[in-house]
Design a protein around this motif. Structure first.
Motif, mmCIF file in Angstrom:
data_model
loop_
_atom_site.group_PDB
_atom_site.id
_atom_site.type_symbol
_atom_site.label_atom_id
_atom_site.label_comp_id
_atom_site.label_asym_id
_atom_site.label_seq_id
_atom_site.Cartn_x
_atom_site.Cartn_y
_atom_site.Cartn_z
ATOM 1 N N UNK A 5 10.802 2.228 6.038
ATOM 2 C CA UNK A 5 10.509 1.133 5.107
ATOM 3 C C UNK A 5 10.817 -0.235 5.702
ATOM 4 N N UNK A 6 11.392 -0.259 6.900
ATOM 5 C CA UNK A 6 11.712 -1.524 7.542
ATOM 6 C C UNK A 6 11.867 -1.308 9.047
ATOM 7 N N UNK A 7 12.076 -2.389 9.777
ATOM 8 C CA UNK A 7 12.154 -2.299 11.232
ATOM 9 C C UNK A 7 13.346 -1.480 11.691
ATOM 10 N N UNK A 8 14.487 -1.636 11.065
ATOM 11 C CA UNK A 8 15.686 -0.899 11.489
ATOM 12 C C UNK A 8 15.470 0.606 11.394
ATOM 13 N N UNK A 20 -1.982 0.315 15.687
ATOM 14 C CA UNK A 20 -1.729 -0.905 16.451
ATOM 15 C C UNK A 20 -0.241 -1.266 16.519
ATOM 16 N N UNK A 21 0.406 -1.316 15.366
ATOM 17 C CA UNK A 21 1.803 -1.748 15.370
ATOM 18 C C UNK A 21 2.732 -0.711 15.991
ATOM 19 N N UNK A 22 2.347 0.552 15.965
ATOM 20 C CA UNK A 22 3.143 1.562 16.658
ATOM 21 C C UNK A 22 3.098 1.320 18.162
ATOM 22 N N UNK A 23 1.906 1.024 18.694
ATOM 23 C CA UNK A 23 1.768 0.722 20.125
ATOM 24 C C UNK A 23 2.569 -0.530 20.477
ATOM 25 N N UNK A 24 2.452 -1.559 19.636
ATOM 26 C CA UNK A 24 3.167 -2.815 19.893
ATOM 27 C C UNK A 24 4.674 -2.600 19.914
ATOM 28 N N UNK A 30 0.806 -1.231 0.000
ATOM 29 C CA UNK A 30 0.000 0.000 0.000
ATOM 30 C C UNK A 30 0.840 1.283 0.000
ATOM 31 N N UNK A 31 1.875 1.494 0.801
ATOM 32 C CA UNK A 31 2.280 0.622 1.902
ATOM 33 C C UNK A 31 1.771 1.126 3.253
ATOM 34 N N UNK A 32 1.340 0.162 4.060
ATOM 35 C CA UNK A 32 1.026 0.419 5.458
ATOM 36 C C UNK A 32 2.140 -0.222 6.270
ATOM 37 N N UNK A 33 2.826 0.567 7.106
ATOM 38 C CA UNK A 33 4.076 0.105 7.700
ATOM 39 C C UNK A 33 3.903 -1.171 8.503
ATOM 40 N N UNK A 34 2.815 -1.292 9.266
ATOM 41 C CA UNK A 34 2.626 -2.504 10.059
ATOM 42 C C UNK A 34 2.606 -3.752 9.195
ATOM 43 N N UNK A 35 1.907 -3.696 8.075
ATOM 44 C CA UNK A 35 1.841 -4.854 7.172
ATOM 45 C C UNK A 35 3.177 -5.105 6.486
ATOM 46 N N UNK A 52 5.158 10.842 13.335
ATOM 47 C CA UNK A 52 5.730 9.639 12.717
ATOM 48 C C UNK A 52 4.700 9.009 11.790
ATOM 49 N N UNK A 53 4.953 8.993 10.477
ATOM 50 C CA UNK A 53 3.992 8.415 9.519
ATOM 51 C C UNK A 53 4.047 6.893 9.506
ATOM 52 N N UNK A 54 2.890 6.281 9.254
ATOM 53 C CA UNK A 54 2.813 4.820 9.132
ATOM 54 C C UNK A 54 2.155 4.384 7.828
ATOM 55 N N UNK A 55 1.372 5.275 7.218
ATOM 56 C CA UNK A 55 0.653 4.909 6.002
ATOM 57 C C UNK A 55 1.156 5.771 4.851
ATOM 58 N N UNK A 56 1.661 5.104 3.795
ATOM 59 C CA UNK A 56 2.367 5.825 2.745
ATOM 60 C C UNK A 56 1.650 5.968 1.428
ATOM 61 N N UNK A 57 0.442 5.378 1.289
ATOM 62 C CA UNK A 57 -0.219 5.459 -0.017
ATOM 63 C C UNK A 57 -0.526 6.916 -0.360
ATOM 64 N N UNK A 58 -0.065 7.342 -1.531
ATOM 65 C CA UNK A 58 -0.208 8.734 -1.973
ATOM 66 C C UNK A 58 0.341 9.702 -0.930
ATOM 67 N N UNK A 59 1.357 9.221 -0.202
ATOM 68 C CA UNK A 59 2.015 10.076 0.796
ATOM 69 C C UNK A 59 1.010 10.577 1.845
ATOM 70 N N UNK A 60 0.056 9.719 2.203
ATOM 71 C CA UNK A 60 -1.115 10.160 2.960
ATOM 72 C C UNK A 60 -0.759 10.797 4.303
ATOM 73 N N UNK A 61 -0.091 10.031 5.187
ATOM 74 C CA UNK A 61 0.185 10.564 6.531
ATOM 75 C C UNK A 61 1.020 11.830 6.488
#
Length: 441
Positions: free
Chosen positions: A332-335, A352-356, A87-92, A300-309
Motif C-alpha cells: 500500500x506504500x513504498x516502504x 512500468x513502476x515495478x521496472x523503475x 483503483x488501486x493501481x500501486x504505481x499511481x 508480486x501484485x500491483x493492481x488491487x481492484x477487485x483483488x485482480x492480480x
C-alpha cells in the motif's frame, strides 16, 4: 378595629382580583406563545421537508453531482489533485504518496483528492484531506472550476485521445477529464499544473490535439516524465516546446526509497510482476514452469481492484499445481514494496513502476513490454534508455523457452553497469519540492 378590618378585607379582595387578572393575562400570553411555537414548528418542519425534497431532487438530478455539495469553504487555498488514484493501481498510489510527502502543511491548504469509483478503498492512512470522485455530469466541470483555486494532475499515463469522443468518457476516462476539466479552470482563470504525465505515441483526434495544445500553452506548469512523450507532444501539438518540461517520474522523488547494495550476481529468488490479462497468462505459466525448480518465485501484485492480480495469481498456481511460489500481499506504500523487493535477487516485470523501482533499488531487472497497450511503448522504452544494461522485450516476442538466457544476459551486463541512483533521486526530489511549493503558494 372594625375599620382596620374593613380596610384589610377591601385590600385583600382587590389583591385577589388583581392576582386573578394577572394570572389570566399570563396564562393567555403563555397560551399564545405555545400557539406561536407550534406554528413555528410546523413552518420549520415544512422548511426541513422542503430542504430534504430539494436535496433528494439534487441527488437524483442529471445536472448536479451531490458529492460536490459536501465541500466546505474553509477560507484556505483550495487545491484539487487528480490522477488514477483509488483503483488501486500501486504505481499511481505511489505517485500520490510521493506528492503528499512534499506538501509543507495540510493546515495551510484545503486539499481535495479525486478518486476512482471504488467503494472499498481505504483512506485511513491519509492526512486531513477531502475526497471526491470523478465527475458524474458535464456540469460538474464548471462547478469544480468555480470552487477550486488550483487544479493539479499528479502523474500518470493520461495524455490519450482514443476515447475523447465517447459520450460518457468525461465520467472517468482521464484522457478526457484532463482536457475538459483543465478547459474550465482556464476559462475561470484558475491555476492548472500538470506534473509528470506521459503520452501515447500517436494522436488521431484533431479536436483533442487542438485542446491539448491550448492546455499546454495556458497551463501554469506542464511536464512529462519521459523524452518519448515530449517528442510525441512537440511533433503533434501546436505549442512551443519551451512550454513542456521534462522531469523524472514522480515516484523517483519518494522519500522512502532505500538504496540497496548492488545485488549479488548469484540468484536464488526471483520476483515477477505481471499484467495477468488473458492474453498474457500463457506466457506467465510457461515462465513459472521453467523457473520453479531452480528458484523461489515471488509473484508480486500491483493492481488491487477487485483483488485482480492476486486472484489471477492464485488461479494460475492452482491450475499448474506448483509449489515454491509465493504470492506477496499488495503493498500500500513504498516502504511495504521495498520490504517485498528486498526478498528477491532478480526481477521480471511487465509494469512500468515495478521496472523503475527495481532499478532504483539496484535489483537486476528484465523488463517485458505490454506492447498492445499504447502507453507502454513510450514509457517502458524510456526506462531501458535510463537504465541501459537491459533491453526491452515485447510480450509478443518473448521466448519463454529461453527465459534463462534472458536472465543470464541481464546479469552479465548488470554486473558491469554503474548506477547513479542517488543523483537521480536527489534531482527528482528537488524538482518535485519546487513544483509543490509553486502549487501551494
Amino acid at each position: 378595629m372594625n375599620m382596620l378590618r374593613r380596610i384589610y378585607d377591601k385590600l385583600f379582595v382587590n389583591y385577589s382580583r388583581i392576582s386573578k387578572d394577572v394570572s389570566f393575562k399570563i396564562a393567555s400570553n403563555f397560551k399564545k406563545i405555545d400557539s406561536d411555537i407550534l406554528m413555528l414548528k410546523e413552518k420549520n418542519s415544512n422548511i426541513e421537508n422542503e430542504i430534504l425534497r430539494v436535496k433528494a431532487s439534487l441527488i437524483n438530478s442529471n445536472y448536479v453531482n451531490s458529492e460536490l455539495l459536501l465541500l466546505k469553504d474553509k477560507g484556505k487555498k483550495k487545491i484539487l489533485l487528480v490522477g488514477f488514484y483509488g483503483a488501486p493501481n500501486l504505481g499511481d498510489e505511489l505517485m500520490l504518496e510521493t506528492l503528499l510527502q512534499y506538501f509543507p502543511s495540510f493546515n495551510d491548504v484545503d486539499l481535495t483528492i479525486m478518486l476512482s469509483d471504488n467503494p472499498v478503498y481505504d483512506i485511513g492512512s491519509y492526512p486531513a484531506v477531502n475526497f471526491i470522485h470523478y465527475p458524474k455530469t458535464r456540469y460538474d466541470f464548471n462547478y469544480l472550476a468555480q470552487y477550486f483555486d488550483t487544479l493539479v494532475f499528479g502523474g500518470g499515463a493520461i495524455i490519450d485521445d482514443r476515447f475523447f469522443d465517447n459520450n460518457d468518457s468525461y465520467k472517468g476516462e482521464l484522457g478526457t477529464i484532463l482536457i475538459k476539466l483543465s478547459e474550465r479552470f482556464i476559462a475561470w482563470e484558475k491555476q492548472v499544473f500538470c506534473v509528470g504525465l506521459s503520452s501515447i505515441k500517436k494522436f488521431s483526434n484533431t479536436n483533442y490535439i487542438n485542446k491539448l495544445s491550448l492546455l499546454i500553452e495556458k497551463a501554469d506548469y506542464f511536464s512529462v516524465r519521459d523524452i518519448n512523450s515530449f517528442n510525441s507532444l512537440v511533433n503533434q501539438c501546436k505549442c512551443s516546446n519551451k512550454k513542456i518540461n521534462i522531469i523524472s517520474d514522480i515516484v523517483m522523488a519518494n522519500k522512502n526509497i532505500k538504496f540497496f547494495d548492488k545485488k549479488n550476481i548469484k540468484v536464488s529468488s526471483i520476483g515477477i510482476v505481471w499484467i495477468p490479462y488473458e492474453e498474457n497468462i500463457a506466457s506467465l505459466k510457461e515462465i513459472l514452469l521453467s523457473l520453479r525448480a531452480k528458484y523461489k518465485i515471488h509473484l508480486i501484485p500491483f493492481y488491487g481492484y477487485c483483488n485482480f492480480d492476486i486472484s489471477k495469481y492464485e488461479q494460475i498456481i492452482l491450475e499448474l499445481n506448483i509449489d515454491n511460489v509465493v504470492i506477496e500481499k499488495l503493498a500500500s506504500n513504498m516502504s511495504e514494496l521495498v520490504d517485498i523487493f528486498e526478498k528477491i535477487d532478480f526481477l521480471i516485470a511487465m509494469r512500468y513502476h515495478a521496472v523503475l523501482i527495481g532499478n532504483l533499488l539496484q535489483i537486476p531487472t528484465l523488463p517485458i513490454c505490454y506492447s498492445s497497450h499504447p502507453h507502454y511503448n513510450n514509457k517502458m522504452s524510456f526506462l531501458t534508455q535510463l537504465f541501459s544494461y537491459s533491453e526491452l522485450i515485447s510480450i509478443f516476442d518473448l521466448d519463454t523457452d529461453n527465459i534463462d538466457k534472458y536472465i543470464g544476459s541481464v546479469l552479465k551486463k548488470f554486473n558491469d553497469y554503474k548506477f547513479e541512483n542517488i543523483d537521480l533521486v536527489s534531482d527528482a526530489q528537488r524538482k518535485i519540492k519546487n513544483i509543490v511549493l509553486k502549487i501551494v503558494k
